[in-house]
Design a protein around this motif. Structure first.
Motif, PDB file in Angstrom:
ATOM      1  N   THR A 131      -0.039 -15.896   6.425  1.00 23.34           N
ATOM      2  CA  THR A 131       1.285 -15.273   6.559  1.00 23.34           C
ATOM      3  C   THR A 131       2.396 -16.288   6.793  1.00 23.34           C
ATOM      4  OG1 THR A 131       0.781 -14.873   8.898  1.00 23.34           O
ATOM      5  CG2 THR A 131       0.410 -13.052   7.355  1.00 23.34           C
ATOM      6  N   ARG A 132       2.065 -17.476   7.300  1.00 21.32           N
ATOM      7  CA  ARG A 132       3.115 -18.479   7.528  1.00 21.32           C
ATOM      8  C   ARG A 132       3.662 -19.047   6.226  1.00 21.32           C
ATOM      9  NH1 ARG A 132      -0.534 -19.381  11.705  1.00 21.32           N
ATOM     10  NH2 ARG A 132       0.355 -19.257  13.819  1.00 21.32           N
ATOM     11  N   ARG A 133       3.003 -18.769   5.115  1.00 21.28           N
ATOM     12  CA  ARG A 133       3.468 -19.298   3.826  1.00 21.28           C
ATOM     13  C   ARG A 133       4.642 -18.509   3.257  1.00 21.28           C
ATOM     14  NH1 ARG A 133      -2.098 -19.983   0.293  1.00 21.28           N
ATOM     15  NH2 ARG A 133      -3.295 -21.290   1.759  1.00 21.28           N
ATOM     16  N   VAL A 134       4.884 -17.312   3.777  1.00 24.86           N
ATOM     17  CA  VAL A 134       5.847 -16.417   3.124  1.00 24.86           C
ATOM     18  C   VAL A 134       6.925 -15.993   4.109  1.00 24.86           C
ATOM     19  CG1 VAL A 134       4.119 -15.572   1.497  1.00 24.86           C
ATOM     20  CG2 VAL A 134       4.472 -14.351   3.652  1.00 24.86           C
ATOM     21  N   ALA A 135       8.051 -15.554   3.539  1.00 27.36           N
ATOM     22  CA  ALA A 135       9.175 -15.108   4.368  1.00 27.36           C
ATOM     23  C   ALA A 135       8.965 -13.696   4.889  1.00 27.36           C
ATOM     24  CB  ALA A 135      10.471 -15.181   3.562  1.00 27.36           C
ATOM     25  N   ARG A 136       8.157 -12.886   4.192  1.00 36.49           N
ATOM     26  CA  ARG A 136       7.931 -11.494   4.596  1.00 36.49           C
ATOM     27  C   ARG A 136       6.427 -11.230   4.732  1.00 36.49           C
ATOM     28  NH1 ARG A 136      11.849  -7.611   3.834  1.00 36.49           N
ATOM     29  NH2 ARG A 136      10.301  -6.297   4.870  1.00 36.49           N
ATOM     30  N   PRO A 137       5.844 -11.597   5.867  1.00 36.44           N
ATOM     31  CA  PRO A 137       4.408 -11.347   6.059  1.00 36.44           C
ATOM     32  C   PRO A 137       4.034  -9.877   5.943  1.00 36.44           C
ATOM     33  CG  PRO A 137       5.242 -12.871   7.727  1.00 36.44           C
ATOM     34  CD  PRO A 137       6.436 -12.335   6.996  1.00 36.44           C
ATOM     35  N   ASP A 138       4.938  -8.977   6.374  1.00 38.80           N
ATOM     36  CA  ASP A 138       4.612  -7.549   6.323  1.00 38.80           C
ATOM     37  C   ASP A 138       4.401  -7.082   4.888  1.00 38.80           C
ATOM     38  OD1 ASP A 138       7.409  -8.059   5.980  1.00 38.80           O
ATOM     39  OD2 ASP A 138       7.843  -5.929   6.286  1.00 38.80           O
ATOM     40  N   LEU A 139       5.231  -7.560   3.961  1.00 41.33           N
ATOM     41  CA  LEU A 139       5.071  -7.164   2.556  1.00 41.33           C
ATOM     42  C   LEU A 139       3.824  -7.788   1.954  1.00 41.33           C
ATOM     43  CD1 LEU A 139       8.776  -7.325   1.308  1.00 41.33           C
ATOM     44  CD2 LEU A 139       7.447  -5.311   2.004  1.00 41.33           C
ATOM     45  N   LEU A 140       3.488  -8.988   2.372  1.00 37.79           N
ATOM     46  CA  LEU A 140       2.247  -9.611   1.913  1.00 37.79           C
ATOM     47  C   LEU A 140       1.048  -8.771   2.325  1.00 37.79           C
ATOM     48  CD1 LEU A 140       0.520 -11.957   0.785  1.00 37.79           C
ATOM     49  CD2 LEU A 140       0.689 -13.010   3.059  1.00 37.79           C
ATOM     50  N   LEU A 141       0.986  -8.366   3.589  1.00 38.46           N
ATOM     51  CA  LEU A 141      -0.156  -7.605   4.090  1.00 38.46           C
ATOM     52  C   LEU A 141      -0.222  -6.221   3.453  1.00 38.46           C
ATOM     53  CD1 LEU A 141       0.178  -8.618   7.843  1.00 38.46           C
ATOM     54  CD2 LEU A 141      -1.552  -9.434   6.220  1.00 38.46           C
ATOM     55  N   MET A 142       0.912  -5.560   3.312  1.00 40.30           N
ATOM     56  CA  MET A 142       0.918  -4.248   2.659  1.00 40.30           C
ATOM     57  C   MET A 142       0.541  -4.380   1.188  1.00 40.30           C
ATOM     58  SD  MET A 142       1.603  -1.726   4.746  1.00 40.30           S
ATOM     59  CE  MET A 142       2.300  -0.384   3.774  1.00 40.30           C
ATOM     60  N   GLY A 143       1.041  -5.430   0.534  1.00 42.23           N
ATOM     61  CA  GLY A 143       0.676  -5.645  -0.862  1.00 42.23           C
ATOM     62  C   GLY A 143      -0.816  -5.879  -1.029  1.00 42.23           C
ATOM     63  N   ALA A 144      -1.414  -6.640  -0.104  1.00 38.46           N
ATOM     64  CA  ALA A 144      -2.857  -6.878  -0.163  1.00 38.46           C
ATOM     65  C   ALA A 144      -3.639  -5.578  -0.004  1.00 38.46           C
ATOM     66  CB  ALA A 144      -3.263  -7.884   0.911  1.00 38.46           C
ATOM     67  N   LEU A 145      -3.165  -4.693   0.872  1.00 39.21           N
ATOM     68  CA  LEU A 145      -3.859  -3.423   1.088  1.00 39.21           C
ATOM     69  C   LEU A 145      -3.742  -2.493  -0.118  1.00 39.21           C
ATOM     70  CD1 LEU A 145      -5.357  -1.745   3.340  1.00 39.21           C
ATOM     71  CD2 LEU A 145      -3.140  -0.650   3.740  1.00 39.21           C
ATOM     72  N   LEU A 146      -2.633  -2.576  -0.836  1.00 37.09           N
ATOM     73  CA  LEU A 146      -2.353  -1.618  -1.909  1.00 37.09           C
ATOM     74  C   LEU A 146      -2.696  -2.116  -3.299  1.00 37.09           C
ATOM     75  CD1 LEU A 146       1.168  -0.342  -0.733  1.00 37.09           C
ATOM     76  CD2 LEU A 146      -1.084   0.587  -0.155  1.00 37.09           C
ATOM     77  N   HIS A 147      -2.970  -3.408  -3.485  1.00 40.56           N
ATOM     78  CA  HIS A 147      -2.960  -3.972  -4.842  1.00 40.56           C
ATOM     79  C   HIS A 147      -3.990  -3.343  -5.776  1.00 40.56           C
ATOM     80  CE1 HIS A 147      -6.282  -6.494  -3.318  1.00 40.56           C
ATOM     81  NE2 HIS A 147      -6.593  -6.690  -4.578  1.00 40.56           N
ATOM     82  N   ASP A 148      -5.127  -2.907  -5.250  1.00 42.71           N
ATOM     83  CA  ASP A 148      -6.162  -2.288  -6.089  1.00 42.71           C
ATOM     84  C   ASP A 148      -6.367  -0.814  -5.766  1.00 42.71           C
ATOM     85  OD1 ASP A 148      -6.837  -4.343  -7.781  1.00 42.71           O
ATOM     86  OD2 ASP A 148      -8.600  -5.002  -6.665  1.00 42.71           O
ATOM     87  N   LEU A 149      -5.437  -0.209  -5.070  1.00 37.77           N
ATOM     88  CA  LEU A 149      -5.627   1.179  -4.634  1.00 37.77           C
ATOM     89  C   LEU A 149      -5.777   2.130  -5.816  1.00 37.77           C
ATOM     90  CD1 LEU A 149      -5.734   2.465  -1.784  1.00 37.77           C
ATOM     91  CD2 LEU A 149      -3.357   3.155  -2.113  1.00 37.77           C
ATOM     92  N   GLY A 150      -5.213   1.758  -6.959  1.00 40.45           N
ATOM     93  CA  GLY A 150      -5.295   2.614  -8.136  1.00 40.45           C
ATOM     94  C   GLY A 150      -6.667   2.691  -8.767  1.00 40.45           C
ATOM     95  N   LYS A 151      -7.611   1.868  -8.321  1.00 38.48           N
ATOM     96  CA  LYS A 151      -8.946   1.872  -8.937  1.00 38.48           C
ATOM     97  C   LYS A 151      -9.694   3.176  -8.697  1.00 38.48           C
ATOM     98  CE  LYS A 151      -9.992  -3.051  -9.374  1.00 38.48           C
ATOM     99  NZ  LYS A 151     -10.897  -4.152  -9.026  1.00 38.48           N
TER     100      LYS A 151
END
Length: 477
Positions: A131-151
């Motif tokens: 998370t220290r690599r990005v300006a918005r850790p919250d969006l990174l974590l939410m994106g990780a949770l959602l990225h394959d949800l459509g499967k």
């Protein structure tokens, strides 16, 4: 033992829930966050209380719910058992009902080691370390949770996932811009790996297309970090040093483009090192193997790259990438540079070089030898897994000075040799090739130039596809 919020207590090494979930809808998230923080399980009685009384999150979510939800995801590995306990109790889907179709869902690809739901949690846990690599850790974590949800739903999982992300982002309280970022993370979560594996990273058009899709350095950083987390959570072969180098190179070039510094090194400048130019000056066939790279310099004749690839296949060296360059001369010389996967046993480079020289000079019965090797050493993975259908696609717009031919087929010994031989027989010069292996499948991408220039006619494309399909079916028998 550290203090815990009201309505919760630690008893006998477990987190007990004394409060009323019906009266306090976000109590479930406070409990989950504390359980992850303290590294203790939720008590059975607490889970039963949640199962009996936890209301579904409405639209919008209750006040404070999103912040606690993100805090839970940020707990990383410590959150996985907590989320799975909530899911087993039937509570997690009251917060995120879109999760249900993904529960214990097997992956379609043998590339993955986890079910869809566990993969998403592993991706979040991995992203939490970065998370220290990005300006918005919250969006990174939410994106990780959602990225394959459509499967878990019918249709293309990315397109479905974008719709789900849009609804979840709005429902949990993100504004339009942040919700759009979540949707774009889902939309492009395969962009960097697919481009790195299948496109020429030194083609300005490739970089411009990725830059257009990402838009800003901030989004590029989010996407790059999500990509690494996704790959690491997929399996050990999905994020190797080789893949990290490819994606890192792509991200660096795109970032330079976005900030206005897009001076890419040309393929010619990368291939023609001082050592290679010295090899070319001898005007005969030379082969040098070192590390994971094989360099072949030979008089410029059609089929040099294909025959060299065949010799490498006979030696059990799987090719990851191949680049080709031809000099005008005199004398006209061809340079082929292969990056290979090193086997577990030491490579006898002298024997490899000797075989490549013989093959390039027409002194090896490549087809017969490859057929025999395939018969003796047919890969176990190909035997165990279903054979994927072969597809051939053409793109005349995505490269600056070539047509892109992409072949998705079953992985088998000598597949690169056969494909490059067929392309050569169809009158094409192969400028570069990139090979992506996924379990028992390969996606081979070729940048080719035809006899009339870089753009292949529709008629020529049809004949090339016919030849490739015939050659692949013969090679798989």
């Amino acid at each position: 033992m550290p203090a815990v919020p009201a309505g919760l207590a630690v008893r006998d090494g477990e987190l007990a829930i004394d409060g009323d979930p019906a009266a306090d809808p976000v109590l479930v998230l406070r409990a989950a966050v504390e359980a992850a923080r303290l590294r203790v399980p939720l008590s059975r009685a607490g889970l039963e209380r949640l199962a009996d009384a936890q209301p579904e999150f409405g639209d919008p979510w209750p006040d404070g719910a999103r912040e606690l939800f993100v805090e839970l995801l940020a707990a990383g590995d410590d959150a996985i058992d907590v989320v799975e306990a909530l899911d087993f109790a039937g509570v997690w889907t009251r917060l995120l009902p879109e999760w249900a179709p993904n529960r214990n869902r097997p992956q379609r690809s043998h590339y993955h080691r986890f079910t869809v739901d566990r993969h998403l949690l592993e991706a979040v846990a991995t992203a939490a370390r970065y998370t220290r690599r990005v300006a918005r850790p919250d969006l990174l974590l939410m994106g990780a949770l959602l990225h394959d949800l459509g499967k878990g739903y019918p249709g293309d999982h990315t397109e479905v996932g974008m719709r789900l992300a849009a609804d979840i982002g709005r429902r949990c309280g993100y504004d339009a811009d942040d919700t759009s970022t979540l949707v774009r993370l889902v939309q492009h979560h395969l962009l960097l790996t697919d481009t790195a594996h299948r496109r020429d990273l030194h083609d300005p058009l490739t970089i411009a297309q990725v830059a257009e899709a990402t838009g800003t350095v901030e989004f590029l950083e989010l996407l790059a970090t999500l990509t690494e987390a996704d790959c690491r959570a997929t399996g050990p072969t999905a994020w190797t040093d080789w893949i990290a180098d490819l994606v890192g190179t792509l991200v660096g070039f795109v970032a330079d483009h976005l900030i206005g510094d897009a001076n890419l090194p040309s393929r010619r400048r990368l291939l023609l090192t001082d050592a290679v130019e010295q090899m070319m000056s001898s005007a005969d066939t030379q082969v040098v193997g070192a590390g994971n790279t094989v360099t072949v310099v030979a008089p410029d004749e059609r089929g040099t790259l294909s025959r060299a690839a065949g010799a490498l296949a006979l030696r059990g060296l799987d090719v990851l990438q191949a680049e080709a360059y031809s000099s005008a001369g005199p004398p006209a010389m061809a340079v082929s540079v292969f990056r290979v996967v090193l086997p577990d046993t030491p490579v006898d480079w002298e024997r490899v070089a000797n075989d490549v020289r013989r093959a390039v000079g027409g002194g090896l019965a490549l087809e017969a030898r490859i057929v025999e090797r395939a018969r003796l050493y047919r890969r176990r993975g190909a035997l165990a897994a279903a054979t994927p259908p072969s597809t051939v696609t053409f793109d005349t717009t995505a490269a600056t000075d070539a047509t892109i031919v992409q072949v998705h087929t079953e992985d088998h010994i000598g597949v690169l040799y056969r494909l490059t031989r067929i392309l050569t027989e169809m009158g094409l010069d192969i400028v570069s090739a990139k090979i992506q292996t996924m379990a028992n499948e390969v996606v081979d991408t070729f940048y080719v130039v035809g006899p009339d220039g870089p753009t292949l006619t529709a008629e020529h494309q049809r004949e090339i596809e016919l030849a490739l399909r015939h050659g692949l079916s013969a090679g798989q028998e």
